[in-house]
Design a protein around this motif. Sequence first.
Motif, PDB file in Angstrom:
ATOM      1  N   ASN A   9       0.901  -1.228  -0.034  1.00  0.00           N
ATOM      2  CA  ASN A   9       0.028  -0.018   0.042  1.00  0.00           C
ATOM      3  C   ASN A   9       0.895   1.342  -0.012  1.00  0.00           C
ATOM      4  N   ILE A  10       1.150   1.555  -1.152  1.00  0.00           N
ATOM      5  CA  ILE A  10       2.211   2.884  -1.323  1.00  0.00           C
ATOM      6  C   ILE A  10       1.536   4.340  -0.720  1.00  0.00           C
ATOM      7  N   LEU A  11       0.176   4.342  -1.170  1.00  0.00           N
ATOM      8  CA  LEU A  11      -0.401   5.565  -0.989  1.00  0.00           C
ATOM      9  C   LEU A  11      -0.692   5.868   0.445  1.00  0.00           C
ATOM     10  N   LEU A  20       0.149  17.343  -9.785  1.00  0.00           N
ATOM     11  CA  LEU A  20      -0.675  16.877 -10.874  1.00  0.00           C
ATOM     12  C   LEU A  20      -0.007  15.549 -11.295  1.00  0.00           C
ATOM     13  N   SER A  21      -0.779  14.501 -11.599  1.00  0.00           N
ATOM     14  CA  SER A  21      -0.392  13.344 -12.193  1.00  0.00           C
ATOM     15  C   SER A  21       0.351  12.550 -11.583  1.00  0.00           C
ATOM     16  N   LYS A  22       0.202  12.521 -10.267  1.00  0.00           N
ATOM     17  CA  LYS A  22       1.207  11.269  -9.401  1.00  0.00           C
ATOM     18  C   LYS A  22       0.120  10.143  -8.923  1.00  0.00           C
ATOM     19  N   LEU A  40     -19.246   1.176 -16.564  1.00  0.00           N
ATOM     20  CA  LEU A  40     -18.436   2.512 -16.580  1.00  0.00           C
ATOM     21  C   LEU A  40     -17.275   2.390 -15.867  1.00  0.00           C
ATOM     22  N   THR A  41     -16.107   2.669 -16.880  1.00  0.00           N
ATOM     23  CA  THR A  41     -14.834   2.461 -16.085  1.00  0.00           C
ATOM     24  C   THR A  41     -14.241   3.988 -16.171  1.00  0.00           C
ATOM     25  N   THR A  42     -13.816   4.541 -14.968  1.00  0.00           N
ATOM     26  CA  THR A  42     -13.110   5.880 -14.821  1.00  0.00           C
ATOM     27  C   THR A  42     -11.721   5.814 -14.271  1.00  0.00           C
ATOM     28  N   ILE A  43     -10.654   6.849 -14.709  1.00  0.00           N
ATOM     29  CA  ILE A  43      -9.490   7.078 -14.130  1.00  0.00           C
ATOM     30  C   ILE A  43      -9.763   8.444 -13.726  1.00  0.00           C
ATOM     31  N   MET A  44      -9.318   8.878 -12.400  1.00  0.00           N
ATOM     32  CA  MET A  44      -9.428  10.077 -11.951  1.00  0.00           C
ATOM     33  C   MET A  44      -7.819  10.578 -11.424  1.00  0.00           C
ATOM     34  N   ASP A  45      -7.438  11.904 -11.667  1.00  0.00           N
ATOM     35  CA  ASP A  45      -6.397  12.200 -11.254  1.00  0.00           C
ATOM     36  C   ASP A  45      -6.708  12.872  -9.703  1.00  0.00           C
ATOM     37  N   GLU A  80       3.665  11.283 -15.375  1.00  0.00           N
ATOM     38  CA  GLU A  80       4.894  11.683 -14.858  1.00  0.00           C
ATOM     39  C   GLU A  80       5.908  10.625 -14.026  1.00  0.00           C
ATOM     40  N   LYS A  81       7.171  10.722 -14.017  1.00  0.00           N
ATOM     41  CA  LYS A  81       7.677   9.909 -12.917  1.00  0.00           C
ATOM     42  C   LYS A  81       7.182   9.640 -11.682  1.00  0.00           C
ATOM     43  N   GLY A  82       6.998   8.531 -11.227  1.00  0.00           N
ATOM     44  CA  GLY A  82       6.418   8.310 -10.055  1.00  0.00           C
ATOM     45  C   GLY A  82       5.006   8.153  -9.965  1.00  0.00           C
ATOM     46  N   LEU A  83       4.534   8.240 -11.123  1.00  0.00           N
ATOM     47  CA  LEU A  83       2.935   7.950 -11.002  1.00  0.00           C
ATOM     48  C   LEU A  83       2.509   6.407 -10.353  1.00  0.00           C
TER      49      LEU A  83
END
Length: 88
Positions: A9-11, A20-22, A40-45, A80-83
């Motif tokens: 669990n990194i987060l 932005l974009s991590k 319905l599939t979603t991706i949220m920043d 971005e690096k580290g996403l």
Amino acid sequence: MINYLIVENILSREFIVKTLSKPWFSDITYIQTKERFVYLTTIMDLYNRKIIGWSLSDAMSTDETTLRTWKMAVKNRNIEKGLIFHSD
């Protein structure tokens, strides 16, 4: 016996993000219609809670759900690096 991969669990439930974009979050919602289910599939920043990719399909194939949504997300945001990409 089946061995399942358990990912770290990194987060760590830190949902306030300053860049932005991590972390991007993804989920699939089952929607029942009169005739069938649609998905319905979603991706949220997580930074600004903006949906950056989505797809609506009548099948649960990876091509029609996650991959289609991912392709839209990377058109809308640079990776971005580290996403961190989080999905259930």
